[in-house]
Enzyme design. Structure first.
Site, short mmCIF file in Angstrom:
data_model
loop_
_atom_site.label_atom_id
_atom_site.label_comp_id
_atom_site.label_asym_id
_atom_site.label_seq_id
_atom_site.Cartn_x
_atom_site.Cartn_y
_atom_site.Cartn_z
N LYS A 1 0.84 -1.10 -0.04
CA LYS A 1 -0.03 -0.04 0.00
C LYS A 1 1.11 1.25 -0.03
CE LYS A 1 -4.51 1.22 0.28
NZ LYS A 1 -5.63 0.27 -0.32
N ASP B 1 -7.14 4.36 -4.43
CA ASP B 1 -7.70 4.19 -3.23
C ASP B 1 -8.29 5.55 -3.01
OD1 ASP B 1 -8.10 2.16 -0.65
OD2 ASP B 1 -7.66 4.06 0.22
P1 NDP Z 1 -13.09 7.65 -2.94
O1 NDP Z 1 -11.90 8.78 -2.51
O2 NDP Z 1 -13.53 7.45 -4.03
O3 NDP Z 1 -14.26 8.23 -1.76
C1 NDP Z 1 -14.09 8.25 -0.25
C2 NDP Z 1 -15.45 8.55 0.25
O4 NDP Z 1 -15.34 8.28 1.57
C3 NDP Z 1 -15.61 10.13 -0.11
O5 NDP Z 1 -17.14 10.14 0.00
C4 NDP Z 1 -15.25 10.78 1.26
O6 NDP Z 1 -15.72 12.03 1.39
C5 NDP Z 1 -15.36 9.73 2.21
N1 NDP Z 1 -14.29 9.93 3.57
C6 NDP Z 1 -12.96 9.69 3.06
N2 NDP Z 1 -12.29 10.06 4.13
C7 NDP Z 1 -13.19 10.42 5.14
C8 NDP Z 1 -13.19 10.76 6.59
N3 NDP Z 1 -11.99 10.73 7.07
N4 NDP Z 1 -14.27 10.81 7.05
C9 NDP Z 1 -15.56 10.82 6.58
N5 NDP Z 1 -15.77 10.56 5.29
C10 NDP Z 1 -14.39 10.30 4.49
O7 NDP Z 1 -12.30 6.30 -2.17
P2 NDP Z 1 -13.02 4.75 -2.42
O8 NDP Z 1 -14.24 4.82 -2.51
O9 NDP Z 1 -12.04 4.32 -3.35
O10 NDP Z 1 -12.71 4.41 -0.95
C11 NDP Z 1 -13.60 4.09 0.17
C12 NDP Z 1 -13.16 2.92 1.01
O11 NDP Z 1 -13.03 1.98 0.31
C13 NDP Z 1 -11.72 3.16 1.77
O12 NDP Z 1 -11.61 2.59 3.18
C14 NDP Z 1 -10.84 2.41 0.76
O13 NDP Z 1 -9.47 1.83 1.34
C15 NDP Z 1 -11.87 1.31 0.40
N6 NDP Z 1 -11.44 0.34 -0.74
C16 NDP Z 1 -11.20 1.13 -2.12
C17 NDP Z 1 -10.97 0.15 -3.16
C18 NDP Z 1 -11.07 0.90 -4.62
O14 NDP Z 1 -10.98 -0.11 -5.40
N7 NDP Z 1 -11.14 2.15 -4.41
C19 NDP Z 1 -10.90 -1.23 -3.01
C20 NDP Z 1 -11.06 -1.93 -1.60
C21 NDP Z 1 -11.40 -0.91 -0.61
P3 NDP Z 1 -15.02 13.34 1.23
O15 NDP Z 1 -15.31 13.34 -0.41
O16 NDP Z 1 -15.72 14.38 1.74
O17 NDP Z 1 -13.62 13.21 1.49
O1 2IT Z 2 -7.80 -1.68 -0.83
C1 2IT Z 2 -7.82 -2.12 -1.81
O2 2IT Z 2 -7.99 -3.36 -1.95
C2 2IT Z 2 -7.64 -1.10 -2.94
N1 2IT Z 2 -7.80 0.03 -2.81
C3 2IT Z 2 -7.60 -1.57 -4.40
C4 2IT Z 2 -6.27 -2.06 -4.48
C5 2IT Z 2 -5.80 -2.64 -6.00
O3 2IT Z 2 -4.70 -3.03 -6.14
O4 2IT Z 2 -6.60 -2.77 -6.77
#
Ligand code: NDP
Ligand code: 2IT
Length: 454
Positions: A130, A170
């Site tokens: 990561k 992420d």
């Molecule tokens: P994005 O940046 O697309 O979206 C994040 C969302 O969460 C936004 O709505 C943001 O609001 C909110 N958010 C982030 N930080 C905070 C905080 N500290 N408090 C409140 N709201 C918060 O990210 P993703 O959707 O990609 O990721 C979301 C989660 O999923 C994370 O935990 C990530 O690690 C996990 N994840 C993502 C994957 C991926 O493929 N993208 C894969 C597996 C897990 P705001 O815009 O106001 O910051």
């Molecule tokens: O938390 C996760 O699994 C991710 N943000 C996706 C990682 C990836 O390599 O697609």
């Protein structure tokens, strides 16, 4: 006779905390893991003998570096970035990059640690890593984000490669950032290959990667319900976040006949009692992905919807809760609100969104609990499929990738059932936390044992 090892969690954690001071998120992730895996390790002395847990909780390496870039006003700006290469026993390091002001080495170590076991669960040959930076993309122009990404890649490129370490997105890193990063890598390395995933479709990206984490999470949730003779149809679903994972978790829930009631961002949550339909989600996608606006605008646009400033959505009555924002967004009080309202399933789209005591409360109350390592593995799984397509120099269709994603999520669910059906929970529920941790552990541990002391 070999050296005596810690055989209980407190002893193990005392050593880990001492070696990693001031890293609470890393401690939390390891504690949850060790609490379920240590009894299994104690029953299998080969893992004790080879110090597997001690080795697994120490990253292979952590690279930390300065990123200097220019803002639009000509000011020189400085951020810190990291790549945590946690474990490459079963494949090249693989995991996302996070850009958010709360990013620290502790946060990236917890994420890299969990990624190792998540990637193992997918059945694909991927190790765990990561990275990220405390850079805040919010309010920055495209030009500033590009300047930051190019500067970051100017150091990162020497540490990554398609057979070495393959980053992706992420929080705060989506299509725009991956494109800037890939463009700079290609320029520095003068090679075109699958060194990043989540790329644009024109330059090696995979269909369904954008949707994969959210869709996969809902497939997993559906599997948990099916295992108890139930399904998502007609269920009320509460979702946090409004980014990549949240949007596509909402879309798939709705496609499978559920009603999605909420979305959120760091300013608050919106509640739409009429349901957030796929048509309304098109507005959210444009709002978040193109205009980079706030979710409060949803309540201005759709009558009947309300915005609750500064609050999280867990007090809204629901059958299914899918946290998709960030770590530690469900505390014990939130968990009690959920159980008071009769929640049936909590399925983690985000990484470590549930605090330890909240997780235990939910499981002890008979709620089906799908842990992040298993439930959100669909994103990295399709990243793995993107790597395969890049290596083969071909592209699979939407249907093919979606079918493979569904199969992988069903396989992960089956592995969790195999290792988590221990009769420890009410309603004879599967302990998916134990199941995911042990199933993810075995493959990595067996590879490490086979390699000897390396
Ligand atoms: P994005 O940046 O697309 O979206 C994040 C969302 O969460 C936004 O709505 C943001 O609001 C909110 N958010 C982030 N930080 C905070 C905080 N500290 N408090 C409140 N709201 C918060 O990210 P993703 O959707 O990609 O990721 C979301 C989660 O999923 C994370 O935990 C990530 O690690 C996990 N994840 C993502 C994957 C991926 O493929 N993208 C894969 C597996 C897990 P705001 O815009 O106001 O910051
Ligand atoms: O938390 C996760 O699994 C991710 N943000 C996706 C990682 C990836 O390599 O697609």
């Amino acid at each position: 006779m070999w050296m005596e090892k810690c055989k209980d969690v407190d002893c193990f954690m005392a050593g880990l905390v001492k070696r990693n001071p001031g890293q609470p998120e890393f401690h939390q992730a390891v504690k949850e893991f060790v609490a379920t895996v240590l009894p299994f390790v104690n029953e299998n002395p080969v893992y004790l003998k080879h110090q597997i847990l001690e080795r697994m909780t120490e990253p292979d390496r952590v690279v930390s570096f300065r990123v200097t870039w220019r803002d639009d006003h000509g000011n020189t700006r400085v951020n810190r970035a990291w790549r945590v290469q946690f474990n490459n026993s079963i494949g090249p390091y693989k995991g996302g990059l996070r850009f958010h002001p709360t990013v620290t080495e502790s946060v990236l170590k917890f994420l890299g640690f969990e990624q190792t076991f998540k990637n193992s669960l997918t059945g694909l040959p991927m190790g765990g890593g990561k990275g990220g930076s405390n850079f805040n993309p919010k309010g920055k122009s495209d030009n500033e984000v590009m300047s930051f990404c190019q500067s970051m890649m100017t150091e990162l490129f020497r540490h990554i490669g398609p057979d070495k370490d393959v980053p992706a997105g992420d929080i705060g890193v989506g299509a725009r950032e991956v494109s800037y990063l890939f463009g700079q890598y290609k320029r520095l390395q003068n090679e075109f290959h699958g060194v990043l995933t989540g790329k644009g479709l024109a330059f090696g990206g995979s269909l369904i990667r954008t949707e994969a984490t959210g869709y996969g999470c809902v497939y997993y949730c559906q599997e948990m319900l099916n295992h108890r003779g139930d399904d998502l149809k007609g269920k009320n679903v509460v979702i946090s976040g409004s980014g990549n994972v949240a949007t596509y978790a909402a879309e798939k829930s709705s496609q499978l006949g559920a009603k999605v009631l909420t979305l959120s961002d760091s300013s608050g949550f919106i509640h739409d009692p009429d349901g957030i339909t796929p048509e309304k989600l098109e507005f959210v996608k444009e709002l978040k992905e193109v205009r980079r606006g706030r979710i409060s605008e949803y309540a201005d646009k759709f009558s009947g919807a309300e915005f609750h400033a500064g609050m999280r959505p867990w007090s809204v009555d629901c059958d299914v809760a899918i946290p998709c924002a960030t770590q530690n967004e469900i505390n014990l009080a939130d968990a009690k609100d959920l159980t008071k309202n009769g929640v049936l399933v909590v399925c983690e789209g985000a990484n470590m969104p549930t605090e330890l005591d909240a997780m235990n409360h939910l499981m002890d109350s008979g709620v089906l609990f799908g842990p992040a390592k298993a439930a959100n593995a669909g994103g990295v799984a399709v990243s793995g499929l993107e790597q395969s397509q890049n290596a083969l120099r071909l592209s699979w269709s939407r249907e093919e990738v979606n079918e493979k994603l569904l199969t992988i999520m069903k396989d992960i669910h089956a592995k969790c059932v195999e290792h988590g059906s221990n009769g420890s929970l009410p309603n004879d529920n599967v302990n998916y936390v134990t199941g995911a941790n042990i199933a993810g552990f075995i493959k990595v541990a067996d590879a490490m044992v086979a390699y000897g002391a390396v």
